[in-house]
Design a protein around this motif. Structure first.
Motif, PDB file in Angstrom:
ATOM      1  N   ARG A   1       8.750  -1.439   9.944  1.00 29.93           N
ATOM      2  CA  ARG A   1       8.331  -0.831   8.668  1.00 29.93           C
ATOM      3  C   ARG A   1       6.837  -0.992   8.401  1.00 29.93           C
ATOM      4  N   ALA A   2       6.160  -1.894   9.137  1.00 29.44           N
ATOM      5  CA  ALA A   2       4.698  -1.993   9.014  1.00 29.44           C
ATOM      6  C   ALA A   2       4.039  -0.676   9.423  1.00 29.44           C
ATOM      7  N   PHE A   3       4.739   0.128  10.214  1.00 29.34           N
ATOM      8  CA  PHE A   3       4.211   1.428  10.653  1.00 29.34           C
ATOM      9  C   PHE A   3       4.913   2.583   9.946  1.00 29.34           C
ATOM     10  N   THR A   4       6.245   2.569   9.909  1.00 29.12           N
ATOM     11  CA  THR A   4       6.940   3.682   9.250  1.00 29.12           C
ATOM     12  C   THR A   4       6.647   3.695   7.753  1.00 29.12           C
ATOM     13  N   GLY A   5       6.456   2.534   7.152  1.00 27.04           N
ATOM     14  CA  GLY A   5       6.160   2.479   5.708  1.00 27.04           C
ATOM     15  C   GLY A   5       4.948   3.326   5.372  1.00 27.04           C
ATOM     16  N   PRO A   6       3.762   2.931   5.831  1.00 25.65           N
ATOM     17  CA  PRO A   6       2.576   3.714   5.495  1.00 25.65           C
ATOM     18  C   PRO A   6       2.564   5.119   6.093  1.00 25.65           C
ATOM     19  N   MET A   7       3.002   5.267   7.349  1.00 28.76           N
ATOM     20  CA  MET A   7       2.882   6.587   7.990  1.00 28.76           C
ATOM     21  C   MET A   7       3.862   7.603   7.413  1.00 28.76           C
ATOM     22  N   LEU A   8       5.083   7.152   7.129  1.00 26.86           N
ATOM     23  CA  LEU A   8       6.127   8.115   6.760  1.00 26.86           C
ATOM     24  C   LEU A   8       6.509   8.048   5.285  1.00 26.86           C
ATOM     25  N   GLU A   9       6.091   6.960   4.587  1.00 27.27           N
ATOM     26  CA  GLU A   9       6.477   6.828   3.184  1.00 27.27           C
ATOM     27  C   GLU A   9       5.288   6.548   2.283  1.00 27.27           C
ATOM     28  N   GLY A  10       4.114   6.294   2.874  1.00 33.45           N
ATOM     29  CA  GLY A  10       2.899   6.131   2.081  1.00 33.45           C
ATOM     30  C   GLY A  10       2.706   4.770   1.444  1.00 33.45           C
ATOM     31  N   ALA A  11       3.416   3.743   1.928  1.00 30.19           N
ATOM     32  CA  ALA A  11       3.230   2.402   1.356  1.00 30.19           C
ATOM     33  C   ALA A  11       3.630   1.327   2.355  1.00 30.19           C
ATOM     34  N   TYR A  12       2.963   0.180   2.262  1.00 22.80           N
ATOM     35  CA  TYR A  12       3.425  -0.986   3.022  1.00 22.80           C
ATOM     36  C   TYR A  12       4.624  -1.596   2.318  1.00 22.80           C
ATOM     37  N   PRO A  13       5.593  -2.078   3.086  1.00 25.64           N
ATOM     38  CA  PRO A  13       6.762  -2.719   2.476  1.00 25.64           C
ATOM     39  C   PRO A  13       6.340  -3.967   1.691  1.00 25.64           C
ATOM     40  N   GLU A  14       6.873  -4.120   0.501  1.00 25.35           N
ATOM     41  CA  GLU A  14       6.526  -5.288  -0.312  1.00 25.35           C
ATOM     42  C   GLU A  14       6.956  -6.589   0.347  1.00 25.35           C
TER      43      GLU A  14
ATOM     44  N   THR B   1      -2.712 -13.356   5.322  1.00 27.27           N
ATOM     45  CA  THR B   1      -3.713 -12.393   4.862  1.00 27.27           C
ATOM     46  C   THR B   1      -3.365 -11.913   3.449  1.00 27.27           C
ATOM     47  N   ASP B   2      -4.398 -11.503   2.714  1.00 27.32           N
ATOM     48  CA  ASP B   2      -4.153 -10.894   1.393  1.00 27.32           C
ATOM     49  C   ASP B   2      -4.143  -9.366   1.474  1.00 27.32           C
ATOM     50  N   TRP B   3      -4.214  -8.835   2.692  1.00 27.08           N
ATOM     51  CA  TRP B   3      -4.150  -7.389   2.933  1.00 27.08           C
ATOM     52  C   TRP B   3      -5.313  -6.641   2.253  1.00 27.08           C
ATOM     53  N   SER B   4      -6.435  -7.361   2.018  1.00 28.18           N
ATOM     54  CA  SER B   4      -7.561  -6.702   1.341  1.00 28.18           C
ATOM     55  C   SER B   4      -8.250  -5.675   2.236  1.00 28.18           C
ATOM     56  N   PHE B   5      -7.865  -5.634   3.513  1.00 28.39           N
ATOM     57  CA  PHE B   5      -8.399  -4.568   4.383  1.00 28.39           C
ATOM     58  C   PHE B   5      -7.791  -3.207   4.047  1.00 28.39           C
ATOM     59  N   VAL B   6      -6.755  -3.169   3.235  1.00 30.20           N
ATOM     60  CA  VAL B   6      -6.205  -1.884   2.769  1.00 30.20           C
ATOM     61  C   VAL B   6      -7.005  -1.451   1.544  1.00 30.20           C
ATOM     62  N   ARG B   7      -7.780  -0.375   1.689  1.00 32.13           N
ATOM     63  CA  ARG B   7      -8.652   0.051   0.594  1.00 32.13           C
ATOM     64  C   ARG B   7      -8.031   1.205  -0.188  1.00 32.13           C
ATOM     65  N   ASP B   8      -8.537   1.394  -1.395  1.00 31.80           N
ATOM     66  CA  ASP B   8      -8.068   2.501  -2.231  1.00 31.80           C
ATOM     67  C   ASP B   8      -8.151   3.809  -1.445  1.00 31.80           C
ATOM     68  N   GLY B   9      -7.114   4.565  -1.500  1.00 31.29           N
ATOM     69  CA  GLY B   9      -7.115   5.872  -0.834  1.00 31.29           C
ATOM     70  C   GLY B   9      -6.615   5.846   0.599  1.00 31.29           C
ATOM     71  N   ASP B  10      -6.579   4.668   1.211  1.00 28.58           N
ATOM     72  CA  ASP B  10      -6.162   4.606   2.629  1.00 28.58           C
ATOM     73  C   ASP B  10      -4.745   5.138   2.834  1.00 28.58           C
ATOM     74  N   LEU B  11      -3.839   4.747   1.949  1.00 24.35           N
ATOM     75  CA  LEU B  11      -2.435   5.084   2.210  1.00 24.35           C
ATOM     76  C   LEU B  11      -2.189   6.578   2.153  1.00 24.35           C
ATOM     77  N   ALA B  12      -2.946   7.278   1.309  1.00 23.84           N
ATOM     78  CA  ALA B  12      -2.818   8.742   1.262  1.00 23.84           C
ATOM     79  C   ALA B  12      -3.294   9.352   2.583  1.00 23.84           C
ATOM     80  N   VAL B  13      -4.275   8.721   3.200  1.00 23.79           N
ATOM     81  CA  VAL B  13      -4.773   9.215   4.499  1.00 23.79           C
ATOM     82  C   VAL B  13      -3.745   8.946   5.600  1.00 23.79           C
ATOM     83  N   VAL B  14      -3.179   7.742   5.575  1.00 27.46           N
ATOM     84  CA  VAL B  14      -2.230   7.367   6.627  1.00 27.46           C
ATOM     85  C   VAL B  14      -0.986   8.264   6.588  1.00 27.46           C
ATOM     86  N   HIS B  15      -0.584   8.615   5.371  1.00 23.92           N
ATOM     87  CA  HIS B  15       0.677   9.341   5.156  1.00 23.92           C
ATOM     88  C   HIS B  15       0.473  10.848   5.345  1.00 23.92           C
ATOM     89  N   GLN B  16       0.502  11.303   6.581  1.00 23.06           N
ATOM     90  CA  GLN B  16       0.316  12.729   6.884  1.00 23.06           C
ATOM     91  C   GLN B  16       1.646  13.362   7.284  1.00 23.06           C
TER      92      GLN B  16
END
Ligand code: GBH
Length: 477
Positions: A247-260, A270-285
């Motif tokens: 789900r680390a891959f299917t979450g963002p790629m296919l559903e637009g979010a990392y699993p909680e 990690t605090d996942w701060s490498f995920v920036r605003d807008g990234d998930l919309a880009v990943v989710h194509q």
């Protein structure tokens, strides 16, 4: 009788570093696999991809085998450092020409080319700048993808951005059994995100050039089993590995979010701060299809604190675990039979996986982009190569695909891994996955029984019996 309609695609797959060789020819730059395989102790017997199957020089012969096998499609990967030697800046015309000629030959032979842009051979200069831990790598990848769409666009049937980002992130940056051989759990999670970002950016870049491009990604799904299905602790271990591996891959790629639950499980790392605003919309194509690589299942149980995670994956030994944040998960060896990799054989799990993906993503077709097995082949004095266990493996897994289709899964194709025996990463040439044998002294190719069997399948579109391995008069090889 198991039959496949004319639209179902039968193919075979390879990857650039595993077959091409010619690593210093015609302007190719070094990749992380050149560096890693030349590091003492990194690969079995110190094997490298310097020559591999010499496909770079023998590709015309190999296209002949592809055509003779009757394949509908062929899945290849482009070596990024061959077409763009440092990963940025000008293209290498000789490298581009190699793939253009190869794609033209496939098309002329009536074979659809499925092109993977990244099957692990990162230009070394990009690794020197931080590799997949560096966000910039995702943008460099998108530039490379755009350039390939411009140079090769009309010749490619389907674009696959990444092959198995699980391996890149966790084997490359956590357990270190793949290039670049780093063992930094937090870096591995940053790599996960930058790979996801690279995928999304690349799909956007390809479609800027080719608005109707068919785009996909190939993931290696871990089909998980609880050691004790009745134990809720074991079920939680399954959930945890499903999060970090699948789900680390299917979450963002296919559903637009990392699993909680993934973010919670890895909070100490990690605090996942490498995920920036807008990234998930880009990943989710939107994707045309999802590539599924499947070999085996994975069994887990809850372990006491401090019980080191055992990795029985058949990867070469490493003190470091690829299972980031999963200190309390133990891996349990499943009942056999096993392949020469030590992976258990479980075709029914492929049916389950394809049905599960169909249930979760009903509008997304799937393609089995890799499935196959390493076994020790028997070469008889007359030169014939017998591989009955590979034939059985392929037979049972293709039957499992048919079963999933009968039950409603929208599976569009199946690619046998691999066309040729080749450089099996950390295992070098010590493991053979090919349906065609490669003699590494003469580089001669010889069809195994499985190649004859597969050719019968592509010709008749009916699953042949496992003993149907005799060469037909219509076949070369
Ligand atoms: C693929 O990797 C590659 O795409 C291909 O290049 C390679 O040659 C081929 O398969 C054969 O290895 O995760 O520890 O529970 C497959 C890699 C193999 C990784 C199975 C996950 C499961 C064991 N995967 N493995 S584990």
């Amino acid at each position: 009788m198991t039959t496949f309609g004319p639209d179902f695609v039968f193919g075979s797959a390879t990857a650039s570093y595993q077959i091409e060789g010619a690593v210093a020819e015609d302007g190719r730059g070094p990749s992380i696999w050149d560096t890693y395989s030349h590091t003492p102790g990194a690969t079995e017997y110190g094997d490298t991809g310097d020559v591999a199957c010499d496909h770079y020089h023998r590709w015309r012969e190999d296209v002949g085998h592809i055509a003779a096998l009757g394949l509908d499609a062929y899945r290849l990967s482009i070596a990024w450092p061959r077409v763009q030697p440092t990963g940025r800046g000008p293209l290498n015309p000789a490298g581009v020409r190699f793939y253009r000629d190869l794609l033209d030959a496939l098309t002329a032979a009536g074979v659809q080319p499925l092109v993977t842009l990244y099957h692990w051979d990162l230009p070394q200069e990009l690794e020197d700048a931080g590799g997949w831990a560096n966000r910039d790598t995702a943008f460099a990848f998108a530039d490379y993808a755009r350039a390939m769409a411009q140079e090769l666009g009309d010749r490619v049937h389907t674009w696959t951005t990444l092959n198995e980002p699980w391996c890149t992130a966790y084997l490359g940056y956590a357990s270190g059994v793949h290039a670049p051989g780093r063992t930094e759990p937090a870096t591995a999670l940053a790599a996960v995100h930058h790979l996801n970002l690279a995928h999304g950016l690349a799909v956007q870049a390809i479609r800027e050039v080719l608005p109707d491009a068919r785009c996909s990604v190939t993931l290696n799904f871990h089909v998980l089993r609880a050691a004790d299905p009745a134990d809720p602790e074991d079920a939680d271990a399954v959930r945890q590995i499903d999060a970090v591996a699948n789900r680390a891959f299917t979450g963002p790629m296919l559903e637009g979010a990392y699993p909680e639950d993934l973010i919670a499980d890895t909070a100490a790392i990690t605090d996942w701060s490498f995920v920036r605003d807008g990234d998930l919309a880009v990943v989710h194509q939107p994707l045309t299809a999802l590539g599924v690589n499947y070999y085996s299942t994975t069994m887990v149980r809850r372990a006491p604190e401090g019980d080191a995670t055992s990795d029985n994956s058949g990867h070469r030994e490493s003190a470091a675990s690829p299972w980031v944040g999963a200190d309390r998960v133990a891996f349990v060896r499943e009942p056999g039979p096993y392949t020469a990799m030590g992976w258990n054989i479980a075709p029914e799990a492929l049916t389950e996986l394809l049905l599960d993906l169909h249930r979760r993503y009903p509008t997304l077709p799937t393609v089995v982009t890799e499935n196959g097995a390493a076994f020790e082949d028997e070469v008889s004095p007359d030169g014939r190569v017998h591989d009955p266990r590979r034939v059985s493996y392929l037979h049972d897994h293709i039957a499992a695909v048919a079963a999933a289709r009968e039950r409603g899964a929208d599976v569009r194709g199946y690619f046998a891994w691999s066309l040729l025996d080749n450089f099996e990463w950390a295992w070098g040439y010590a493991r053979r996955f090919g349906i065609i044998r490669v003699d590494y002294d003469t580089l001669e190719r010889t069809w195994k029984g499985s190649a004859h069997w597969y050719a019968r399948l592509t010709r008749t579109r009916e699953l042949p019996a496992v003993d149907d391995v005799e060469p037909s008069v219509r076949e070369v090889g």
